[in-house]
Design a protein around this motif. Structure first.
Motif, short mmCIF file in Angstrom:
data_model
loop_
_atom_site.label_atom_id
_atom_site.label_comp_id
_atom_site.label_asym_id
_atom_site.label_seq_id
_atom_site.Cartn_x
_atom_site.Cartn_y
_atom_site.Cartn_z
N GLY A 102 0.82 -1.21 0.00
CA GLY A 102 0.00 0.00 0.00
C GLY A 102 0.85 1.25 0.00
N ARG A 103 0.18 2.41 0.08
CA ARG A 103 0.86 3.70 0.08
C ARG A 103 0.97 4.21 1.51
NH1 ARG A 103 -2.04 7.48 -1.72
NH2 ARG A 103 -0.32 8.93 -2.18
N GLY A 104 2.11 4.78 1.82
CA GLY A 104 2.33 5.27 3.16
C GLY A 104 1.47 6.45 3.53
N ALA A 105 0.91 7.15 2.54
CA ALA A 105 0.05 8.29 2.82
C ALA A 105 -1.38 7.87 3.13
CB ALA A 105 0.07 9.26 1.64
N ASP A 106 -1.66 6.60 3.00
CA ASP A 106 -3.00 6.06 3.29
C ASP A 106 -3.13 5.86 4.80
OD1 ASP A 106 -5.32 4.53 3.61
OD2 ASP A 106 -5.06 3.55 1.67
N ILE A 107 -4.08 6.55 5.42
CA ILE A 107 -4.24 6.48 6.87
C ILE A 107 -4.56 5.07 7.33
CG2 ILE A 107 -5.73 7.23 8.78
CD1 ILE A 107 -5.87 9.97 7.50
N ALA A 108 -5.37 4.35 6.56
CA ALA A 108 -5.71 2.98 6.93
C ALA A 108 -4.47 2.09 6.93
CB ALA A 108 -6.77 2.42 5.97
N VAL A 109 -3.60 2.30 5.95
CA VAL A 109 -2.37 1.52 5.88
C VAL A 109 -1.46 1.84 7.06
CG1 VAL A 109 -0.27 1.15 4.54
CG2 VAL A 109 -2.47 1.28 3.37
N LEU A 110 -1.35 3.12 7.43
CA LEU A 110 -0.51 3.50 8.56
C LEU A 110 -1.03 2.89 9.87
CD1 LEU A 110 0.31 7.26 7.80
CD2 LEU A 110 1.80 5.27 7.53
N ARG A 111 -2.34 2.87 10.01
CA ARG A 111 -2.90 2.25 11.22
C ARG A 111 -2.62 0.75 11.26
NH1 ARG A 111 -8.47 5.79 11.08
NH2 ARG A 111 -7.74 7.48 12.46
N GLU A 112 -2.72 0.12 10.08
CA GLU A 112 -2.41 -1.31 10.02
C GLU A 112 -0.93 -1.56 10.33
OE1 GLU A 112 -2.48 -5.04 6.81
OE2 GLU A 112 -3.31 -3.08 6.26
N ALA A 113 -0.07 -0.60 9.97
CA ALA A 113 1.37 -0.73 10.22
C ALA A 113 1.73 -0.48 11.68
CB ALA A 113 2.14 0.22 9.32
N GLY A 114 0.76 -0.02 12.47
CA GLY A 114 1.00 0.18 13.89
C GLY A 114 1.55 1.54 14.25
N ILE A 115 1.01 2.59 13.63
CA ILE A 115 1.53 3.92 13.90
C ILE A 115 1.23 4.37 15.32
CG2 ILE A 115 -0.53 5.18 13.10
CD1 ILE A 115 1.48 7.21 11.85
N ASP A 116 0.18 3.81 15.94
CA ASP A 116 -0.15 4.23 17.30
C ASP A 116 0.94 3.86 18.30
OD1 ASP A 116 -0.78 1.57 16.70
OD2 ASP A 116 -2.13 1.42 18.43
N LYS A 117 1.73 2.83 17.99
CA LYS A 117 2.81 2.41 18.88
C LYS A 117 4.21 2.71 18.30
CE LYS A 117 3.06 -2.29 17.00
NZ LYS A 117 3.09 -3.74 17.31
N ALA A 118 4.25 3.36 17.15
CA ALA A 118 5.53 3.58 16.45
C ALA A 118 6.32 4.73 17.08
CB ALA A 118 5.29 3.86 14.97
N SER A 119 7.64 4.52 17.17
CA SER A 119 8.53 5.59 17.63
C SER A 119 8.85 6.56 16.50
CB SER A 119 9.83 5.00 18.17
OG SER A 119 9.58 4.10 19.22
N GLY A 120 8.92 6.04 15.28
CA GLY A 120 9.28 6.88 14.16
C GLY A 120 8.80 6.31 12.85
N ILE A 121 8.83 7.14 11.81
CA ILE A 121 8.43 6.73 10.47
C ILE A 121 9.42 7.31 9.47
CG2 ILE A 121 6.87 8.71 10.20
CD1 ILE A 121 5.07 6.86 8.50
N VAL A 122 9.71 6.55 8.43
CA VAL A 122 10.63 6.98 7.38
C VAL A 122 9.86 7.10 6.08
CG1 VAL A 122 12.72 6.45 6.09
CG2 VAL A 122 12.57 5.84 8.50
N ALA A 123 9.78 8.31 5.52
CA ALA A 123 9.16 8.54 4.22
C ALA A 123 10.29 8.52 3.20
CB ALA A 123 8.43 9.88 4.21
N GLY A 124 10.51 7.34 2.60
CA GLY A 124 11.72 7.14 1.81
C GLY A 124 11.49 6.76 0.37
N THR A 125 10.39 7.22 -0.25
CA THR A 125 10.19 6.91 -1.66
C THR A 125 11.00 7.87 -2.52
OG1 THR A 125 8.32 8.41 -2.05
CG2 THR A 125 7.82 6.31 -1.01
N ASP A 126 10.98 7.65 -3.83
CA ASP A 126 11.72 8.54 -4.73
C ASP A 126 10.83 9.66 -5.28
OD1 ASP A 126 10.10 7.07 -6.36
OD2 ASP A 126 11.70 6.17 -7.54
N ASP A 127 9.65 9.87 -4.65
CA ASP A 127 8.71 10.92 -5.04
C ASP A 127 8.57 11.89 -3.87
OD1 ASP A 127 6.44 12.50 -5.54
OD2 ASP A 127 5.53 10.95 -6.77
N ASP A 128 8.99 13.15 -4.05
CA ASP A 128 8.95 14.13 -2.96
C ASP A 128 7.53 14.40 -2.48
OD1 ASP A 128 11.65 14.31 -2.95
OD2 ASP A 128 11.77 16.26 -3.94
N ALA A 129 6.58 14.49 -3.42
CA ALA A 129 5.20 14.75 -3.02
C ALA A 129 4.66 13.61 -2.16
CB ALA A 129 4.32 14.94 -4.26
#
Length: 554
Positions: free
Chosen positions: A335-362
């Protein structure tokens, strides 16, 4: 110059031949047609008189009928001459306008100017292949350090950027392919003043080709190459390349270091910054300590290095990637990291950090905004790919912004400042935070918050003739670190203390290395010193080493 002349003669051959024929036939006709002088006697023009008349007539100057008035027969012939010359000149001017608009001719002129500019360089310079964000940053930094540069890039728009920045007069640049040995030679590769090649193109194959050409044409010349893939990096290393820089691997190493020893990372970030950068007490931001959970969005070359660094730091990782890449030992979500549902599935509520590391600045900005909305205090590392996005990333204010071009540029400048500096920075990575903090404060006491200047000195008769001459005259005298670290010129003037202190970071003696030697450490002839300080401190020390007067070393 040969190409310009050849192209000019080839394009103007026909009109020039026509003009020559018009002049030749006109001159011959005027010589053959008889005239009458003022007394009615027949006369004929000499060859010179005929050529002179045709010259001022064909060029529309028109001095009149000389040396005598013409007969009607002559005037009819002159009329024909006038029309023929107009046709000839029109043909020549049209061909000339077409020539100056021709790409090949324009490029030949640029090549000639470039070769002449390179030939006039009499000071040490570096050859930079590739003028993208990385190359432009390196060129600016080298100019700040007082180094000359020549540039090659196949994109004309990037070369024009030099003119926009007002650097075109100081930086000889050419639109060409860095793969070509002829291009590298034209850029000064074979000149003895060329001190190194920086292969910084966005194309790994072009960088490898430039490194191969440099290693064959100038064996032993330092080459710094950019390699985004392990395969190209390995090939470059096999050539004996002075330094191979993989920006993603470098950042992965920095990230792992920041997690393990934040003060060490802070020190290295400061020392490898471009000239004029400042050390701020709160920068860079401190990464949350393990244990914890991280989300990495994008599992390309950058994401692969980041996952390894995060895992090495003792964190768990969830990878989010549109391609659904499978990561051994870690949870992966498609999925896409900008998708809120995907971030919740990835466990953002317990995450210490996130890396936005694609090759697209937007996309990276969208990931950061979504993550901050769901968890305002999350630690964000954002990757910026394009210089044009700098304003947006600055305004967004991620905790760490990873810019591949800046990483490469800083590594290049570090390697070029002095060879001893790169080895010293590698040694710093093994130190602890207490050691790094102490060195940071010591350097700040010497130079303030601005990035210090680095230089190396060898205690021999070439670089320190005054010191060795003094020691030869006083066999009982020894030289210590303190003797070189003080501003003795200020002392001679009667001032107390030192205005321009020097920090000796490392002493290299044969195979022995001494880091941060004590003030009473005794120096020997042949020692190599890595020094840090201000530009004034460097100038003072260099002058000191050339003075043998006893009062200087008292």
């Amino acid at each position: 110059m040969g190409n310009v002349t050849f192209i000019t003669l080839r394009r103007l051959r026909a009109p020039l031949i026509l003009i020559a024929l018009v002049f030749a036939l006109s001159t011959l006709g005027l010589v053959l047609i008889p005239g009458v002088d003022a007394e009615g006697r027949p006369w004929r023009m000499t060859l010179f008189e005929a050529f002179y008349f045709v010259t001022y007539t064909a060029t529309t100057i028109g001095f009149g009928e000389l040396p005598h008035a013409f007969t009607n027969q002559q005037r009819v012939f002159v009329t024909a001459i006038i029309y023929l010359s107009v046709v000839g000149w029109a043909y020549l001017l049209g061909s000339l306008l077409s020539l100056v608009q021709e790409k090949a001719f324009q490029q030949a002129l640029v090549d000639r100017r470039f070769r002449r500019a390179v030939a006039r360089i009499a000071k040490p310079f570096y050859l930079v292949c590739g003028l993208g964000d990385t190359g432009m940053t390196v060129v600016r930094a080298l100019q700040q350090l007082g180094c000359r540069v020549t540039v090659i890039d196949k994109d004309e728009r990037k070369i024009q950027q030099l003119e926009i920045d007002g650097q075109s007069n100081d930086v000889p640049a050419i639109v060409a392919d860095a793969r070509s040995p002829e291009t590298l030679t034209a850029a000064g590769l074979l000149k003895p003043e060329c001190k190194g090649v920086l292969a910084l193109c966005n194309d790994d194959e072009a960088n490898l080709a430039a490194a191969i050409s440099a290693s064959i044409l100038r064996p032993g010349l330092p080459v710094i190459g950019r390699a985004d893939t392990p395969e190209i990096a390995s090939s470059m290393a096999s050539l004996g390349t002075f330094r191979v820089i993989n920006p993603f691997r470098e950042f992965g190493g920095h990230l792992a270091l920041a997690m393990r020893a934040p003060d060490v990372y802070r020190l290295i970030t400061w020392l490898t910054s471009a000239p004029g950068a400042y050390l701020f007490p709160s920068s860079p931001a401190r990464i949350p300590v393990a244990p914890g959970h991280w989300i990495v969005c994008g599992y390309g070359r950058f994401g692969h290095e980041v996952v390894a660094a995060v895992q090495q730091g003792g964190f768990t990782v969830t990878v989010v990637d549109p391609a659904g890449s499978r990561v051994e030992g870690h949870h992966a979500i498609r999925g896409r990291g900008a998708d809120i549902a995907v971030l919740r599935e990835a466990g953002i509520d317990k995450a210490s950090g996130i890396v936005a590391g694609t090759d697209d600045d937007a996309e990276n900005l969208a990931i950061g905004i979504a993550a901050r909305r769901l968890k305002p205090d999350i630690f964000i590392i954002a990757r910026r790919n394009l210089r044009s996005s700098q304003m947006l990333f600055t305004k967004f204010a991620a905790n760490i912004t990873m810019v591949p071009s800046e990483i490469i540029a800083n590594q290049c400048i570090t390697a070029l400042r002095t060879p001893l500096l790169a080895d010293f920075l590698d040694a710093i990575r093994a130190k602890d935070d207490l050691w790094a903090y102490a060195l940071s404060e010591r350097l700040r006491d010497a130079v303030g918050n601005e990035t210090p200047r680095f230089w190396s000195v060898t205690l021999d008769r070439h670089e320190a003739p005054g010191l060795l001459a003094f020691l030869d005259g006083d066999q009982q005298r020894t030289m210590t670190i303190d003797d070189l670290a003080k501003d003795r010129f200020t002392k001679e003037a009667g001032s107390q203390g030192s205005r321009h202190p020097v920090v000796i970071l490392r002493v290299l003696r044969a195979t022995t290395i001494v880091e941060l030697p004590d003030p009473d450490f005794e120096l020997l002839v042949g020692d190599q010193l890595l020094c840090a300080g201000s530009a004034a401190a460097e100038a003072t020390q260099q002058g000191l080493l050339r003075r043998s007067h006893a009062r200087t070393w008292a």
